[in-house]
Design a protein around this motif. Structure first.
Motif, PDB file in Angstrom:
ATOM      1  N   LEU A   1      67.277 -59.937  25.511  1.00 43.85           N
ATOM      2  CA  LEU A   1      66.817 -61.224  24.990  1.00 43.85           C
ATOM      3  C   LEU A   1      66.950 -62.324  26.036  1.00 43.85           C
ATOM      4  O   LEU A   1      66.216 -63.315  25.997  1.00 43.85           O
ATOM      5  N   GLY A   2      67.850 -62.142  26.997  1.00 51.32           N
ATOM      6  CA  GLY A   2      68.051 -63.145  28.031  1.00 51.32           C
ATOM      7  C   GLY A   2      66.898 -63.263  28.997  1.00 51.32           C
ATOM      8  O   GLY A   2      66.864 -64.204  29.802  1.00 51.32           O
ATOM      9  N   SER A   3      65.952 -62.329  28.943  1.00 49.04           N
ATOM     10  CA  SER A   3      64.780 -62.372  29.826  1.00 49.04           C
ATOM     11  C   SER A   3      63.496 -62.458  29.005  1.00 49.04           C
ATOM     12  O   SER A   3      62.531 -61.750  29.241  1.00 49.04           O
ATOM     13  N   THR A   4      63.485 -63.341  28.019  1.00 54.65           N
ATOM     14  CA  THR A   4      62.311 -63.496  27.164  1.00 54.65           C
ATOM     15  C   THR A   4      61.754 -64.913  27.195  1.00 54.65           C
ATOM     16  O   THR A   4      60.833 -65.233  26.446  1.00 54.65           O
ATOM     17  N   GLY A   5      62.310 -65.769  28.062  1.00 56.28           N
ATOM     18  CA  GLY A   5      61.803 -67.124  28.154  1.00 56.28           C
ATOM     19  C   GLY A   5      62.909 -68.102  28.507  1.00 56.28           C
ATOM     20  O   GLY A   5      64.082 -67.730  28.645  1.00 56.28           O
ATOM     21  N   ALA A   6      62.525 -69.351  28.659  1.00 55.22           N
ATOM     22  CA  ALA A   6      63.462 -70.387  29.085  1.00 55.22           C
ATOM     23  C   ALA A   6      64.519 -70.638  28.016  1.00 55.22           C
ATOM     24  O   ALA A   6      64.253 -70.547  26.811  1.00 55.22           O
ATOM     25  N   ALA A   7      65.719 -70.980  28.469  1.00 60.08           N
ATOM     26  CA  ALA A   7      66.810 -71.283  27.555  1.00 60.08           C
ATOM     27  C   ALA A   7      66.448 -72.481  26.680  1.00 60.08           C
ATOM     28  O   ALA A   7      65.829 -73.434  27.135  1.00 60.08           O
ATOM     29  N   GLY A   8      66.832 -72.410  25.419  1.00 64.02           N
ATOM     30  CA  GLY A   8      66.578 -73.511  24.505  1.00 64.02           C
ATOM     31  C   GLY A   8      65.215 -73.507  23.859  1.00 64.02           C
ATOM     32  O   GLY A   8      64.904 -74.389  23.060  1.00 64.02           O
ATOM     33  N   LYS A   9      64.378 -72.516  24.223  1.00 57.71           N
ATOM     34  CA  LYS A   9      63.052 -72.409  23.621  1.00 57.71           C
ATOM     35  C   LYS A   9      62.922 -71.076  22.879  1.00 57.71           C
ATOM     36  O   LYS A   9      63.618 -70.115  23.205  1.00 57.71           O
ATOM     37  N   ASP A  10      62.023 -71.043  21.906  1.00 58.50           N
ATOM     38  CA  ASP A  10      61.755 -69.775  21.229  1.00 58.50           C
ATOM     39  C   ASP A  10      61.200 -68.783  22.241  1.00 58.50           C
ATOM     40  O   ASP A  10      60.346 -69.151  23.062  1.00 58.50           O
ATOM     41  N   PRO A  11      61.666 -67.532  22.225  1.00 60.80           N
ATOM     42  CA  PRO A  11      61.174 -66.544  23.195  1.00 60.80           C
ATOM     43  C   PRO A  11      59.657 -66.430  23.191  1.00 60.80           C
ATOM     44  O   PRO A  11      59.003 -66.606  22.155  1.00 60.80           O
ATOM     45  N   ALA A  12      59.117 -66.128  24.367  1.00 64.07           N
ATOM     46  CA  ALA A  12      57.677 -65.942  24.506  1.00 64.07           C
ATOM     47  C   ALA A  12      57.278 -64.495  24.292  1.00 64.07           C
ATOM     48  O   ALA A  12      56.090 -64.170  24.282  1.00 64.07           O
ATOM     49  N   ALA A  13      58.261 -63.617  24.139  1.00 60.78           N
ATOM     50  CA  ALA A  13      57.974 -62.190  24.052  1.00 60.78           C
ATOM     51  C   ALA A  13      59.158 -61.479  23.406  1.00 60.78           C
ATOM     52  O   ALA A  13      60.224 -62.075  23.204  1.00 60.78           O
ATOM     53  N   VAL A  14      58.949 -60.217  23.112  1.00 62.53           N
ATOM     54  CA  VAL A  14      59.955 -59.369  22.467  1.00 62.53           C
ATOM     55  C   VAL A  14      60.261 -58.198  23.401  1.00 62.53           C
ATOM     56  O   VAL A  14      59.337 -57.589  23.948  1.00 62.53           O
ATOM     57  N   PRO A  15      61.525 -57.843  23.620  1.00 61.97           N
ATOM     58  CA  PRO A  15      61.841 -56.719  24.505  1.00 61.97           C
ATOM     59  C   PRO A  15      61.272 -55.391  24.006  1.00 61.97           C
ATOM     60  O   PRO A  15      61.310 -55.094  22.816  1.00 61.97           O
ATOM     61  N   LEU A  16      60.748 -54.605  24.945  1.00 63.91           N
ATOM     62  CA  LEU A  16      60.164 -53.297  24.627  1.00 63.91           C
ATOM     63  C   LEU A  16      60.893 -52.162  25.340  1.00 63.91           C
ATOM     64  O   LEU A  16      61.287 -51.178  24.708  1.00 63.91           O
TER      65      LEU A  16
END
Length: 438
Positions: A138-153
């Motif tokens: 989850l730490g590599s799904t987008g900028a901190a403090g924002k809703d993730p831009a993607a889901v880990p696969l």
């Protein structure tokens, strides 16, 4: 990210994408619709040894999805050399797939375009909740403090793969735990007529992954706390030089690897030409090239001293593939359902077994099939000694600019030109000048 990441795009291309919002598509506002509820287009990244292998892996699963939902998925496996530019073109034109793979290091950059569906609490609830996924992914799904831009696969980590026979022939009883040990082992290996350590010196993203780790081990970061490039920091310069010196000074990376950019180092290792390889979740790739599981071992990537962990003991970037949905899809409900399908326990087990990757879904990762010694190294690395690349909007320009600088430094080393602190600093200064203004 990954199998091969030769993605290269200029700062100008991404700046255009950042300036645009996705136009056209599912609704007049670009907010998505359900106008085409029976079809989806899916861009998958090339994870297997070839695009044909990916099609063989994915097609039965997509047929299964169609049988369950009635939704037909049009699959395109996109080579890594084309993927980022294809995505950026789609973000500006609004003409893209419904669902796509993105290298997880691109998450914040693509998030900044505004073209991807944000994974807020409501959207995560549709696929079983955010807490199904491990924190490192989850730490590599987008900028901190924002809703993730993607889901880990798929989750991956770097490891040191070593040829057991070459080690035994050289009188080496265990894999190196530090870089000094690796260099010392390299002398014994070269004395037996074998090459030591493979690299993809012509692959800008591979270069970034390694110099990022070296920077962590030197106590440095490429960006300041407020997200500004800091490429000429003395510790960053030392880190980049240390990596290039594996060819330039220590001569453990063959000079010919300066031109490698298409998995040639993996093939060399599989053919017994190399003693060691630094790679992400390589087992499936090696097996597809005829290398038996018992002919090589897997160990953590070396550190400067001591053992892997946090801080200066980081030995891998958090690698992986994320699933994203274009916000202007014509099948918003179907796209969400497809993400739920691919991240279900059953599919996570099937797909991650096929690619020798680690499921980012906790319950699937706990399955006994992911408890092999090889997977134990990767899971432990992800849990204890891996760090996410900077989740900043300019991350993809960073990959291109610094990765190219390292590529050019490797070319200098291969040509016999001296690599000095000054030449490394000059290359990094040039790379920093290519970054967009804050």
């Amino acid at each position: 990210m990954r199998r091969i990441r030769a993605a290269a795009t200029g700062a100008a291309a991404l700046s255009l994408a950042l300036a645009a919002t996705a136009c056209g598509g599912g609704s007049a506002t670009g907010g998505g619709s359900n106008d085409s509820p029976k079809t989806l287009t899916y861009w998958a990244s090339n994870q297997g040894a070839s695009i044909a292998v990916d099609q063989q892996v994915l097609k039965p699963e997509l047929d299964k999805f169609q049988k369950q939902t009635g939704i037909k998925v049009k699959l395109e496996v996109v080579p890594w050399s084309d993927l980022l530019n294809r995505i950026l073109t789609a973000t500006t034109s609004g003409q893209g797939p419904d669902v796509l793979n993105i290298g997880n290091t691109w998450s914040a950059s693509l998030q900044a375009t505004g073209a991807l569906l944000p994974w807020d609490a409501q959207n995560f609830a549709k696929i079983g909740g955010k807490d199904r996924f491990v924190d490192s992914a989850l730490g590599s799904t987008g900028a901190a403090g924002k809703d993730p831009a993607a889901v880990p696969l798929y989750s991956m980590a770097y490891a040191l793969y070593y040829n057991k026979k070459i080690f035994a022939d050289a009188g080496i009883s265990q894999p190196p735990a530090t870089w000094d040990q690796l260099v010392a082992d390299g002398k014994k290996i070269k004395a037996r007529g074998k090459a030591v350590l493979g690299a993809e010196g012509g692959n800008v993203s591979e270069n970034i992954h390694h110099v990022f780790v070296f920077a962590k081990q030197h106590g440095a970061d490429f960006f300041t706390a407020d997200g500004k490039p800091d490429f000429t920091n003395p510790k960053v310069v030392d880190a980049v030089r240390s990596y290039v010196d594996l060819m330039a000074k220590d001569q453990v990376i063959p000079a010919g690897d300066a031109e490698y950019a298409q998995n040639q180092s993996v093939s060399d290792f599989a053919k017994g030409k190399l003693a060691m390889l630094l790679w992400q979740s390589a087992s499936a790739n090696l097996k597809s090239q005829g290398m038996s599981d018992d002919s090589y071992g897997i160990a953590p990537v070396p550190v400067i001293s001591g053992t892997p962990g946090s801080g200066t003991q980081v030995n891998s970037m958090v690698a992986g593939i994320n699933l994203a949905v274009f916000k202007n899809t014509h099948n918003l409900d179907g796209a969400t359902t497809f993400v739920k399908f691919l991240t279900s326990d059953e599919e996570q087990k099937t797909l991650n077994k096929a690619y020798s990757t680690i499921p980012p879904v906790k319950s699937a990762q706990a399955d006994a099939s992911f408890g092999t010694p090889a997977n134990a190294v990767l899971k432990n690395t992800l849990a204890t000694s891996a760090a996410a690349l900077p989740q900043v909007a300019s991350e993809s320009q960073f990959e291109t600019a610094v990765g190219t600088a390292v590529k050019e430094l490797f070319a200098d080393a291969a040509a016999g030109r001296t690599v000095t602190a000054d030449s490394v600093k000059a290359a990094l200064e040039k790379a920093q000048q290519q970054m967009p203004a804050a």
